[in-house]
Design an enzyme around this catalytic site. Structure first.
Site, PDB file in Angstrom:
ATOM      1  N   LYS A  10      62.171  21.349  30.102  1.00 48.10           N
ATOM      2  CA  LYS A  10      62.330  21.511  31.561  1.00 48.10           C
ATOM      3  C   LYS A  10      63.217  20.403  32.137  1.00 48.10           C
ATOM      4  O   LYS A  10      64.120  20.665  32.928  1.00 48.10           O
ATOM      5  CB  LYS A  10      60.958  21.478  32.274  1.00 48.10           C
ATOM      6  CG  LYS A  10      59.973  22.514  31.801  1.00 48.10           C
ATOM      7  CD  LYS A  10      58.652  22.412  32.540  1.00 48.10           C
ATOM      8  CE  LYS A  10      57.945  21.085  32.380  1.00 48.10           C
ATOM      9  NZ  LYS A  10      57.514  20.780  30.987  1.00 48.10           N
ATOM     10  N   ARG A  39      51.618  22.783  39.228  1.00 50.32           N
ATOM     11  CA  ARG A  39      50.966  22.810  37.920  1.00 50.32           C
ATOM     12  C   ARG A  39      49.537  23.313  37.992  1.00 50.32           C
ATOM     13  O   ARG A  39      48.864  23.403  36.979  1.00 50.32           O
ATOM     14  CB  ARG A  39      50.919  21.391  37.374  1.00 50.32           C
ATOM     15  CG  ARG A  39      51.971  21.128  36.340  1.00 50.32           C
ATOM     16  CD  ARG A  39      52.071  19.630  36.214  1.00 50.32           C
ATOM     17  NE  ARG A  39      52.232  19.207  34.889  1.00 50.32           N
ATOM     18  CZ  ARG A  39      53.292  18.514  34.474  1.00 50.32           C
ATOM     19  NH1 ARG A  39      54.282  18.250  35.292  1.00 50.32           N
ATOM     20  NH2 ARG A  39      53.352  18.101  33.253  1.00 50.32           N
ATOM     21  N   ARG A  70      61.355  12.228  21.014  1.00 55.16           N
ATOM     22  CA  ARG A  70      62.058  12.054  22.296  1.00 55.16           C
ATOM     23  C   ARG A  70      62.216  10.571  22.661  1.00 55.16           C
ATOM     24  O   ARG A  70      61.316   9.778  22.476  1.00 55.16           O
ATOM     25  CB  ARG A  70      61.290  12.758  23.413  1.00 55.16           C
ATOM     26  CG  ARG A  70      61.854  12.426  24.808  1.00 55.16           C
ATOM     27  CD  ARG A  70      61.336  13.325  25.868  1.00 55.16           C
ATOM     28  NE  ARG A  70      59.924  13.157  26.145  1.00 55.16           N
ATOM     29  CZ  ARG A  70      59.266  13.833  27.074  1.00 55.16           C
ATOM     30  NH1 ARG A  70      59.912  14.730  27.804  1.00 55.16           N
ATOM     31  NH2 ARG A  70      57.980  13.646  27.273  1.00 55.16           N
ATOM     32  N   ARG A  77      58.157   7.351  25.576  1.00 52.33           N
ATOM     33  CA  ARG A  77      57.137   7.410  26.625  1.00 52.33           C
ATOM     34  C   ARG A  77      55.738   7.173  26.055  1.00 52.33           C
ATOM     35  O   ARG A  77      55.414   7.683  24.984  1.00 52.33           O
ATOM     36  CB  ARG A  77      57.187   8.783  27.320  1.00 52.33           C
ATOM     37  CG  ARG A  77      58.024   8.780  28.579  1.00 52.33           C
ATOM     38  CD  ARG A  77      58.278  10.141  29.139  1.00 52.33           C
ATOM     39  NE  ARG A  77      57.102  10.971  29.380  1.00 52.33           N
ATOM     40  CZ  ARG A  77      57.155  12.186  29.921  1.00 52.33           C
ATOM     41  NH1 ARG A  77      58.319  12.679  30.285  1.00 52.33           N
ATOM     42  NH2 ARG A  77      56.058  12.886  30.105  1.00 52.33           N
ATOM     43  N   ARG A  97      48.049  17.187  26.464  1.00 51.39           N
ATOM     44  CA  ARG A  97      48.864  17.671  27.599  1.00 51.39           C
ATOM     45  C   ARG A  97      49.164  19.163  27.446  1.00 51.39           C
ATOM     46  O   ARG A  97      49.173  19.910  28.435  1.00 51.39           O
ATOM     47  CB  ARG A  97      50.175  16.873  27.673  1.00 51.39           C
ATOM     48  CG  ARG A  97      49.974  15.476  28.250  1.00 51.39           C
ATOM     49  CD  ARG A  97      51.124  14.533  27.909  1.00 51.39           C
ATOM     50  NE  ARG A  97      52.414  15.042  28.274  1.00 51.39           N
ATOM     51  CZ  ARG A  97      53.562  14.649  27.687  1.00 51.39           C
ATOM     52  NH1 ARG A  97      53.550  13.769  26.715  1.00 51.39           N
ATOM     53  NH2 ARG A  97      54.705  15.148  28.090  1.00 51.39           N
TER      54      ARG A  97
HETATM   55  P1  AP5 Z   1      62.371  17.550  27.844  1.00 54.66           P
HETATM   56  O1  AP5 Z   1      63.495  18.181  28.571  1.00 54.66           O
HETATM   57  O2  AP5 Z   1      62.113  16.101  28.075  1.00 54.66           O
HETATM   58  O3  AP5 Z   1      61.023  18.418  27.997  1.00 54.66           O
HETATM   59  P2  AP5 Z   1      60.058  18.646  29.239  1.00 54.66           P
HETATM   60  O4  AP5 Z   1      59.681  20.080  29.259  1.00 54.66           O
HETATM   61  O5  AP5 Z   1      60.648  18.074  30.493  1.00 54.66           O
HETATM   62  O6  AP5 Z   1      58.811  17.801  28.744  1.00 54.66           O
HETATM   63  P3  AP5 Z   1      57.901  16.709  29.507  1.00 54.66           P
HETATM   64  O7  AP5 Z   1      57.041  16.104  28.432  1.00 54.66           O
HETATM   65  O8  AP5 Z   1      58.730  15.739  30.311  1.00 54.66           O
HETATM   66  O9  AP5 Z   1      57.082  17.575  30.435  1.00 54.66           O
HETATM   67  P4  AP5 Z   1      55.719  17.258  31.035  1.00 54.66           P
HETATM   68  O10 AP5 Z   1      55.555  18.423  31.894  1.00 54.66           O
HETATM   69  O11 AP5 Z   1      54.603  17.002  30.108  1.00 54.66           O
HETATM   70  O12 AP5 Z   1      55.912  15.806  31.682  1.00 54.66           O
HETATM   71  P5  AP5 Z   1      56.135  15.338  33.173  1.00 54.66           P
HETATM   72  O13 AP5 Z   1      57.053  14.192  33.108  1.00 54.66           O
HETATM   73  O14 AP5 Z   1      56.435  16.465  34.078  1.00 54.66           O
HETATM   74  O15 AP5 Z   1      62.637  17.791  26.278  1.00 54.66           O
HETATM   75  C1  AP5 Z   1      61.724  17.309  25.317  1.00 54.66           C
HETATM   76  C2  AP5 Z   1      62.502  16.836  24.073  1.00 54.66           C
HETATM   77  O16 AP5 Z   1      63.140  17.968  23.470  1.00 54.66           O
HETATM   78  C3  AP5 Z   1      63.637  15.846  24.382  1.00 54.66           C
HETATM   79  O17 AP5 Z   1      63.733  14.948  23.302  1.00 54.66           O
HETATM   80  C4  AP5 Z   1      64.893  16.739  24.448  1.00 54.66           C
HETATM   81  O18 AP5 Z   1      66.075  16.017  24.113  1.00 54.66           O
HETATM   82  C5  AP5 Z   1      64.564  17.797  23.428  1.00 54.66           C
HETATM   83  N1  AP5 Z   1      65.138  19.110  23.709  1.00 54.66           N
HETATM   84  C6  AP5 Z   1      65.310  19.694  24.936  1.00 54.66           C
HETATM   85  N2  AP5 Z   1      65.828  20.931  24.795  1.00 54.66           N
HETATM   86  C7  AP5 Z   1      65.969  21.138  23.444  1.00 54.66           C
HETATM   87  C8  AP5 Z   1      66.449  22.240  22.653  1.00 54.66           C
HETATM   88  N3  AP5 Z   1      66.885  23.386  23.226  1.00 54.66           N
HETATM   89  N4  AP5 Z   1      66.439  22.106  21.297  1.00 54.66           N
HETATM   90  C9  AP5 Z   1      65.984  20.964  20.707  1.00 54.66           C
HETATM   91  N5  AP5 Z   1      65.527  19.887  21.407  1.00 54.66           N
HETATM   92  C10 AP5 Z   1      65.514  19.987  22.759  1.00 54.66           C
HETATM   93  O19 AP5 Z   1      54.655  14.851  33.582  1.00 54.66           O
HETATM   94  C11 AP5 Z   1      54.091  13.685  33.011  1.00 54.66           C
HETATM   95  C12 AP5 Z   1      52.717  13.438  33.630  1.00 54.66           C
HETATM   96  O20 AP5 Z   1      52.847  13.232  35.056  1.00 54.66           O
HETATM   97  C13 AP5 Z   1      51.711  14.589  33.497  1.00 54.66           C
HETATM   98  O21 AP5 Z   1      51.038  14.574  32.246  1.00 54.66           O
HETATM   99  C14 AP5 Z   1      50.767  14.285  34.673  1.00 54.66           C
HETATM  100  O22 AP5 Z   1      49.888  13.229  34.361  1.00 54.66           O
HETATM  101  C15 AP5 Z   1      51.733  13.798  35.749  1.00 54.66           C
HETATM  102  N6  AP5 Z   1      52.227  14.926  36.586  1.00 54.66           N
HETATM  103  C16 AP5 Z   1      53.508  15.335  36.707  1.00 54.66           C
HETATM  104  N7  AP5 Z   1      53.592  16.382  37.539  1.00 54.66           N
HETATM  105  C17 AP5 Z   1      52.335  16.649  37.952  1.00 54.66           C
HETATM  106  C18 AP5 Z   1      51.757  17.649  38.805  1.00 54.66           C
HETATM  107  N8  AP5 Z   1      52.511  18.593  39.418  1.00 54.66           N
HETATM  108  N9  AP5 Z   1      50.419  17.633  38.984  1.00 54.66           N
HETATM  109  C19 AP5 Z   1      49.636  16.705  38.411  1.00 54.66           C
HETATM  110  N10 AP5 Z   1      50.110  15.737  37.576  1.00 54.66           N
HETATM  111  C20 AP5 Z   1      51.459  15.714  37.350  1.00 54.66           C
END
Ligand code: AP5
Length: 219
Positions: free
Chosen positions: A13, A88, A127, A160, A171
């Site tokens: 994402k 979410r 990552r 991270r 997660r």
């Molecule tokens: P990446 O693009 O980083 O993946 P992502 O889907 O963004 O994964 P995240 O782990 O960042 O999502 P998340 O939802 O858990 O974390 P968030 O920061 O929102 O890609 C992942 C890897 O794959 C990278 O190495 C990339 O290079 C690689 N890649 C990408 N595309 C590829 C492809 N096509 N082929 C191969 N490799 C590829 O949230 C973190 C925390 O914040 C949550 O756990 C929670 O505690 C809090 N939080 C955030 N939002 C909320 C909310 N709305 N409500 C409550 N808590 C929240």
């Protein structure tokens, strides 16, 4: 255009959100990035979120909703936005729907990035993230030009804390339990567009672009 990106941790994402926001000239709003910036600056919001993020749990709805609605009211979000990581929970989705209805600009599309859990886990274990500009890299699929250094801003890349394997698996469970029900809600609204997230990053971008165009087209 107003777009939400759904999908489990590791679906790509964040990677796609940067590309789509640039391509369509939209504001990029990532709740995870906002929390991490607040953690880095040791703000009250960051300190409040820290325990939940470290454990891989969701930050409570009231905290997240307040933060996102404030961000959506900033001028750069007026022409449109890409929301990465929000909503979410059903509660967050309803709060967003109410706020957008009041502002007179409902969502155009919800892109759901689909990926098997094990592929997502594998990606997250490899990552690296830039704490300055939030770009992400991967040891296998997207290495930086210079090891450990962000191509875009020169920041020092980090792993991270919540990308430890046990936390990643938790997660993903939280995603299936709390976030997956949103798919049905958005499907019923006619907004849901599945996007195959496995494959070359550029190919995923093109599939996402097509989904956004389909969402923006008049019914
Ligand atoms: P990446 O693009 O980083 O993946 P992502 O889907 O963004 O994964 P995240 O782990 O960042 O999502 P998340 O939802 O858990 O974390 P968030 O920061 O929102 O890609 C992942 C890897 O794959 C990278 O190495 C990339 O290079 C690689 N890649 C990408 N595309 C590829 C492809 N096509 N082929 C191969 N490799 C590829 O949230 C973190 C925390 O914040 C949550 O756990 C929670 O505690 C809090 N939080 C955030 N939002 C909320 C909310 N709305 N409500 C409550 N808590 C929240």
């Amino acid at each position: 255009m107003r777009v939400v990106l759904l999908g489990p941790p590791g679906a790509g994402k964040g990677t796609q959100a940067h590309r789509l926001a640039d391509r369509f000239g939209l504001a990029l709003i990532s709740t995870g990035d906002i929390f991490r910036a607040n953690l880095r600056d040791r703000t009250a919001l960051g300190m409040e979120a820290k325990g939940y993020m470290d454990a891989g749990d969701l930050v409570p709805d009231d905290v997240v909703v307040r933060m996102v609605l404030a961000r959506l009211s900033e001028p750069d979000a007026e022409p449109g936005f890409v929301l990465d990581g929000f909503p979410r929970t059903l509660g967050q989705a309803w709060s967003l729907e109410d706020a957008l209805a009041e502002a007179g600009g409902p969502l155009d599309a919800v892109l759901k990035f689909t990926i098997p859990d094990d592929v997502a886990v594998h990606r997250l274990l490899g990552r690296f993230t830039c704490p300055s500009c939030q770009r992400t890299y991967n040891v296998e699929s997207n290495p930086p030009r210079t090891a450990g250094v962000c191509d875009v801003c020169g920041g020092r890349l980090m792993h991270r804390d919540d990308d430890a394997e046990a936390t990643v698996r938790h997660r993903i469970e939280v995603y299936h339990r709390d976030t997956e029900p949103l798919e049905r809600l958005y499907d019923e609204r006619g907004l849901l567009h599945p996007v195959e997230a496995v494959g070359d990053v550029d190919d995923v971008t093109e599939r996402a672009v097509e989904a956004m165009k389909a969402g923006a087209a008049p019914a």
